[in-house]
Structures are given as structure tokens and as C-alpha cells.
Design an enzyme around this catalytic site. Sequence first.
Site, PDB file in Angstrom:
ATOM      1  N   ARG A  47       0.819  -1.214   0.000  1.00  0.00           N
ATOM      2  CA  ARG A  47       0.000   0.000   0.000  1.00  0.00           C
ATOM      3  C   ARG A  47       0.849   1.260   0.000  1.00  0.00           C
ATOM      4  O   ARG A  47       0.404   2.314  -0.459  1.00  0.00           O
ATOM      5  CB  ARG A  47      -0.903   0.023   1.250  1.00  0.00           C
TER       6      ARG A  47
ATOM      7  N   LYS B  53       4.649 -18.875   5.974  1.00  0.00           N
ATOM      8  CA  LYS B  53       4.072 -19.412   7.202  1.00  0.00           C
ATOM      9  C   LYS B  53       3.564 -18.242   8.041  1.00  0.00           C
ATOM     10  O   LYS B  53       4.058 -17.129   7.848  1.00  0.00           O
ATOM     11  CB  LYS B  53       5.076 -20.255   7.956  1.00  0.00           C
TER      12      LYS B  53
ATOM     13  N   HIS C  82      11.087 -22.457   5.660  1.00  0.00           N
ATOM     14  CA  HIS C  82      12.476 -22.155   5.292  1.00  0.00           C
ATOM     15  C   HIS C  82      13.458 -23.183   5.875  1.00  0.00           C
ATOM     16  O   HIS C  82      14.587 -23.279   5.401  1.00  0.00           O
ATOM     17  CB  HIS C  82      12.860 -20.721   5.671  1.00  0.00           C
TER      18      HIS C  82
ATOM     19  N   LYS D 299      17.421 -25.260   4.162  1.00  0.00           N
ATOM     20  CA  LYS D 299      18.760 -25.285   4.761  1.00  0.00           C
ATOM     21  C   LYS D 299      19.596 -26.394   4.142  1.00  0.00           C
ATOM     22  O   LYS D 299      19.100 -27.494   3.892  1.00  0.00           O
ATOM     23  CB  LYS D 299      18.658 -25.486   6.285  1.00  0.00           C
TER      24      LYS D 299
ATOM     25  N   GLU E  39      16.631 -21.877  20.930  1.00  0.00           N
ATOM     26  CA  GLU E  39      16.888 -20.473  20.604  1.00  0.00           C
ATOM     27  C   GLU E  39      17.261 -19.725  21.880  1.00  0.00           C
ATOM     28  O   GLU E  39      16.756 -20.041  22.959  1.00  0.00           O
ATOM     29  CB  GLU E  39      15.648 -19.825  19.995  1.00  0.00           C
TER      30      GLU E  39
ATOM     31  N   ASP F 281       4.081 -22.627  16.370  1.00  0.00           N
ATOM     32  CA  ASP F 281       5.081 -21.812  15.684  1.00  0.00           C
ATOM     33  C   ASP F 281       6.252 -22.648  15.178  1.00  0.00           C
ATOM     34  O   ASP F 281       6.863 -22.309  14.159  1.00  0.00           O
ATOM     35  CB  ASP F 281       5.590 -20.733  16.662  1.00  0.00           C
TER      36      ASP F 281
ATOM     37  N   HIS G 212       8.371 -26.688  11.348  1.00  0.00           N
ATOM     38  CA  HIS G 212       9.807 -26.962  11.209  1.00  0.00           C
ATOM     39  C   HIS G 212      10.217 -28.339  11.783  1.00  0.00           C
ATOM     40  O   HIS G 212      10.870 -29.130  11.114  1.00  0.00           O
ATOM     41  CB  HIS G 212      10.627 -25.885  11.923  1.00  0.00           C
TER      42      HIS G 212
ATOM     43  N   LYS H  75      12.485 -21.042  23.589  1.00  0.00           N
ATOM     44  CA  LYS H  75      13.134 -19.727  23.533  1.00  0.00           C
ATOM     45  C   LYS H  75      13.861 -19.479  24.847  1.00  0.00           C
ATOM     46  O   LYS H  75      13.557 -20.079  25.867  1.00  0.00           O
ATOM     47  CB  LYS H  75      12.079 -18.647  23.319  1.00  0.00           C
TER      48      LYS H  75
HETATM   49  P1  NAP Z   1       5.218  -6.917   7.777  1.00  0.00           P
HETATM   50  O1  NAP Z   1       6.559  -6.363   8.109  1.00  0.00           O
HETATM   51  O2  NAP Z   1       4.044  -6.504   8.599  1.00  0.00           O
HETATM   52  O3  NAP Z   1       4.936  -6.554   6.253  1.00  0.00           O
HETATM   53  C1  NAP Z   1       3.690  -6.718   5.655  1.00  0.00           C
HETATM   54  C2  NAP Z   1       3.740  -6.173   4.237  1.00  0.00           C
HETATM   55  O4  NAP Z   1       2.446  -6.302   3.670  1.00  0.00           O
HETATM   56  C3  NAP Z   1       4.115  -4.713   4.152  1.00  0.00           C
HETATM   57  O5  NAP Z   1       4.877  -4.515   2.970  1.00  0.00           O
HETATM   58  C4  NAP Z   1       2.767  -4.038   4.014  1.00  0.00           C
HETATM   59  O6  NAP Z   1       2.996  -2.812   3.383  1.00  0.00           O
HETATM   60  C5  NAP Z   1       2.008  -5.040   3.151  1.00  0.00           C
HETATM   61  N1  NAP Z   1       0.571  -4.975   3.317  1.00  0.00           N
HETATM   62  C6  NAP Z   1      -0.146  -5.118   4.445  1.00  0.00           C
HETATM   63  N2  NAP Z   1      -1.468  -5.003   4.199  1.00  0.00           N
HETATM   64  C7  NAP Z   1      -1.585  -4.772   2.870  1.00  0.00           C
HETATM   65  C8  NAP Z   1      -2.699  -4.568   2.001  1.00  0.00           C
HETATM   66  N3  NAP Z   1      -3.952  -4.555   2.440  1.00  0.00           N
HETATM   67  N4  NAP Z   1      -2.448  -4.377   0.694  1.00  0.00           N
HETATM   68  C9  NAP Z   1      -1.175  -4.379   0.214  1.00  0.00           C
HETATM   69  N5  NAP Z   1      -0.093  -4.568   0.986  1.00  0.00           N
HETATM   70  C10 NAP Z   1      -0.298  -4.779   2.306  1.00  0.00           C
HETATM   71  O7  NAP Z   1       5.224  -8.504   7.779  1.00  0.00           O
HETATM   72  P2  NAP Z   1       6.484  -9.466   7.541  1.00  0.00           P
HETATM   73  O8  NAP Z   1       7.223  -9.627   8.820  1.00  0.00           O
HETATM   74  O9  NAP Z   1       7.238  -9.027   6.341  1.00  0.00           O
HETATM   75  O10 NAP Z   1       5.774 -10.875   7.285  1.00  0.00           O
HETATM   76  C11 NAP Z   1       5.172 -11.200   6.052  1.00  0.00           C
HETATM   77  C12 NAP Z   1       4.777 -12.685   6.099  1.00  0.00           C
HETATM   78  O11 NAP Z   1       5.945 -13.461   6.260  1.00  0.00           O
HETATM   79  C13 NAP Z   1       3.874 -13.043   7.291  1.00  0.00           C
HETATM   80  O12 NAP Z   1       3.017 -14.085   6.894  1.00  0.00           O
HETATM   81  C14 NAP Z   1       4.848 -13.571   8.317  1.00  0.00           C
HETATM   82  O13 NAP Z   1       4.243 -14.470   9.213  1.00  0.00           O
HETATM   83  C15 NAP Z   1       5.821 -14.282   7.417  1.00  0.00           C
HETATM   84  N6  NAP Z   1       7.158 -14.447   8.003  1.00  0.00           N
HETATM   85  C16 NAP Z   1       7.903 -13.363   8.335  1.00  0.00           C
HETATM   86  C17 NAP Z   1       9.169 -13.543   8.867  1.00  0.00           C
HETATM   87  C18 NAP Z   1      10.055 -12.363   9.223  1.00  0.00           C
HETATM   88  O14 NAP Z   1      11.201 -12.599   9.574  1.00  0.00           O
HETATM   89  N7  NAP Z   1       9.586 -11.152   9.141  1.00  0.00           N
HETATM   90  C19 NAP Z   1       9.691 -14.839   9.055  1.00  0.00           C
HETATM   91  C20 NAP Z   1       8.895 -15.938   8.681  1.00  0.00           C
HETATM   92  C21 NAP Z   1       7.642 -15.724   8.153  1.00  0.00           C
HETATM   93  P3  NAP Z   1       2.000  -1.555   3.476  1.00  0.00           P
HETATM   94  O15 NAP Z   1       1.679  -1.352   4.912  1.00  0.00           O
HETATM   95  O16 NAP Z   1       2.743  -0.463   2.813  1.00  0.00           O
HETATM   96  O17 NAP Z   1       0.828  -1.980   2.672  1.00  0.00           O
END
Ligand code: NAP
Length: 484
Positions: A51, A148, A178, A182, A216, A235, A240, A331
Amino acid sequence: MVAKTIPVDPFDLVIIGGTGDLARRKILPGLFRRMCAGQMPDEARVIGASRSDLDADGFRDFVREALEEFAGETQCGDGAVDQFLAKLDYVSLDVFGDKGWKELKASLRPDVIRAVYFSVGPSLFGEIARKLSGHGITDEHSRIVVEKPFGHDLDSAKVLNAELRACFDEHQIYRIDHYLGKETVQNLMAVRFGNALFEPLWNAQHVDHVQITVAETVSVAGRGGYYDKSGAMRDMVQNHLMQLLCLSAMEPPAKYGADAVRDEKLKVIRALEPVSPAEVVRGQYNAGGDVDSYVAHSEDPNSKTESFIALKVKVANWRWASTPFYLRTGKRLRGRMSEIAIVFKDPPHSIFEGEFKRKGNVLVIRLQPDEGITLRVTIKEPGPGGMRLTEVPLDMSFAEALGDQVSFMPDAYERLIMDVIRGDQTLFMRGDEVEAAWAWVDPIIQAWQDAGDTPVAYDPGGAGPDDSLMLLHKDGRRWREIKP
Ligand code: NAP
């Protein structure tokens, strides 16, 4: 010598959630590293979408910063960052609105591989799938990648699967775990099925038990709200640890291919016996030293969510009858360590006299730290002191054995994204696998919810609750040490 990389075919990769944390820390730096390794063709393009009201240059600034922080050491020379940024584009869109979807379609090329990474929370998956197919952005050749958590129980996983399958065929859906990306996890298959040495011993007749540990040191700080609705079972274990268990326990697939491997993993999950409450230990860390307690980061001061879990798991089939698999993850433990330990039975008879206690061999597959494989063997203690025995590790550290090839080894995300472009689903979870895993996990969670079970407290910096030690002690076994 640096590992050879074969370039993939030209592609357009759309990252929905391109400005999010996962994209910033893993996906975009990973793609950059693949370009540096020569795996990304000149014609590859990456389109960020979210967005945020950015233009392509604004997104490039975001990515430049992400690379500075997270790309690490690469094989690239000067100018590589600009070369990568030139591949980027950005579309501002809202998953729940109409804004941006036509622009996204117009920005994509018809004659290259098209993949869309859903790097957003799962509540958006169904709507994204509908928007992509409704706007004709994807077709039967496109691929989608989903993150996930894939549901929080069987019912929600079924809903997600149904929403995705309403728009895409199973062969187009890449569900990421992920851990499967590995290097050592794939090496587990190479060790088992590429050597004649281990497979004849890989059964209940020779293996006493298997330990799978993912320890962890980190707390839940920063993600307490999310974690509290999940806990270690959802989780970590459902995905995993379950995947590690499957790869350790599965029968040899007829070939290394997506459905052959996933069919065998599914059979393992379906062979898991229900776990009784006496075979589960749940823990929650206390405050200690300068560390806050678990509940300090949760929205509920009386939270009963577990930050540690240990289970005794039985695989009810011919190969593993009577050989338990012990799983534990938590953890705020003493060290960061992920490993699978295959503990072989003691030799049936000792020809040696003296104090040395016969111990079985242990094959350890280390995922972290220092990915590698160790086999504990018994040898003669050096010197003229008679026939005294001792144990030594036969150690293969990948870093030592493979040198530079390891320095530039792709991380799990890099490898998996390239597999998506290549169209190889072997290291991705199939929908029926995910559902089977939830079908096994749900009753365990339900049982402790019905009983109003409260996790036992454990001190940070240790090996988890004492009860988890007892889980093995009562079977005459002990956990391997979690080292700092
Ligand atoms: P995040 O930091 O909250 O990012 C979410 C992204 O989605 C942002 O780019 C946000 O940008 C966009 N977004 C949210 N609502 C939207 C909408 N209605 N339309 C268009 N874009 C939208 O989340 P994240 O940590 O990257 O995680 C993303 C996914 O990966 C999740 O399912 C999470 O469980 C998984 N995951 C993350 C990690 C990690 O290390 N972060 C690890 C494993 C899995 P805007 O607000 O600009 O729209």
C-alpha cells in the site's frame, strides 16, 4: 573454489508485501546475493507491491538500505547494487481495493516466468489469489509463494488451501518452510540415500532413539502479541520440527522429486501416534538476570502459552516401532542450536574389560551453528596404557570441508526462491502434508486446553524445564547438551 551456479530462466517476481520486514531482511537481500552468484539472468525483474505510496525510485532507496544492512558478504564487485536496483519496479496497491492491480498487470512481461510472493499475513492470501486471477495477472503457468503460518489449526489450514486452490492448481502453490531450504536438511537426504552405509542401520533394530532439538536464545520480545496466539507447538513443531522428523523417518522415495519425496513425508505424518499428555512438557520462561519474563511481552499477564515444548513421538510403522523420536524447542535457552541426533543402540556385547561403558554411535546432523555432520565413534585411547577405549567425533564441518563454497552458500530463502523459478516443489510443503500435520497437532493442543494445563516455569539461560529432562530420564535416556 566457489560453488557453480546455473542461471535460471528470465522471470518477473512480484513481492506483495515488498516493503515489509521479511522482504527487507530476507527476500530482497537473498535475490541480490543470487545475482552476485551469477544465478539471476540479466532479464530478471523484481516488482515490489504494497500500500505504501512509493514510486520505483522510492522503492529502490528502500532496497538500497535493506542491502546495506542485510546483504552480508557477496561475490559482487563495484556497481552490483546499482545493477540490482535497475531490475526493480514498484506498484502501489491495496489487496482489498482495486487500486494498482491494472498497473501491476501492465508492468509484467508475457514471455517470462511469472511468480508472485505473498509476503503478507495469511489473512490476505485468499483475497490476493482472487485479485491475481480475477485481473488476469496470473494464469496456469504462474507460481505463487505463500509464507508461514499456514493456518493456526486444521480448519483454518483447510480454508486457506481451499481459497488458494480455487484460483491455482496445487503444482503452482509453493508453501514455504524455510527449514527445508537449509543446506544440512538436504544433506540429511544425501547422507541417508546417497550412501549405502547408513540406510541398513536406519531402523528400530539399530536406532535406539532420535532427538530433534531447535533451541533459541532469543525471547519473544517484539513479537509477543503474535507469539502468544501461537506458542511453540504451532510456531515450531507443526512445521519446522515436523519437517525434520519426516525427513529423518521417511522411507526412501523412488526418486528425488517433488511428489515422490512429499508422498513419503506424508506417510510419516499419517503414521504418527496420538501423543498422551504424559508425553508432553510445556514450559514458559521466567524473568532472570536482565531478561524479562515471557508474560512481560504478552498482552495477557496470565498467558498459558508455551515458549518451550518437549514431546515423545512414536511413528507407528514397521521401520520405527519401539524407537521414539524426542522433539524439543524453546526460547531463551542456553544456546542457539538446531540438530537431529540419531542415537544408535549399544553394541550387543563388549569384548573389552574395564570401566569404559559401551555407548552407541551417534550421528548428528547440525543445522546451526556451524552446519555439518558428526559421527561419534569409539576408538582406543592413544598410548601404552593397555586397551582403554574412548569416544571421538568424526566431524565434517561444511565450512572446513568445502571452504569458499560455504562462505557463499545460499541461505534458505535464496535457495527456495530459485527453486520456485525453476519450478521445483521438492522443498515446499504440499497442502495435504500441512493438513495432516495440523490433524496430528490439534488434538494435542485441545487436550491441554481441555485440562486447563499451565506451562511449567523455567529459568532463562538453561535447557528448559526439569520436567523435560525427566521425559527422557524415565526412559533411561538423556538429552544431548545445549551448549552456550
Ligand atoms: P510486515 O513487516 O508486517 O509486512 C507486511 C507487508 O504487507 C508490508 O509490505 C505491508 O505494506 C504489506 N501490506 C499489508 N497489508 C496490505 C494490504 N492490504 N495491501 C497491500 N499490501 C499490504 O510482515 P512481515 O514480517 O514481512 O511478514 C510477512 C509474512 O511473512 C507473514 O506471513 C509472516 O508471518 C511471514 N514471516 C515473516 C518472517 C520475518 O522474519 N519477518 C519470518 C517468517 C515468516 P503496506 O503497509 O505499505 O501496505
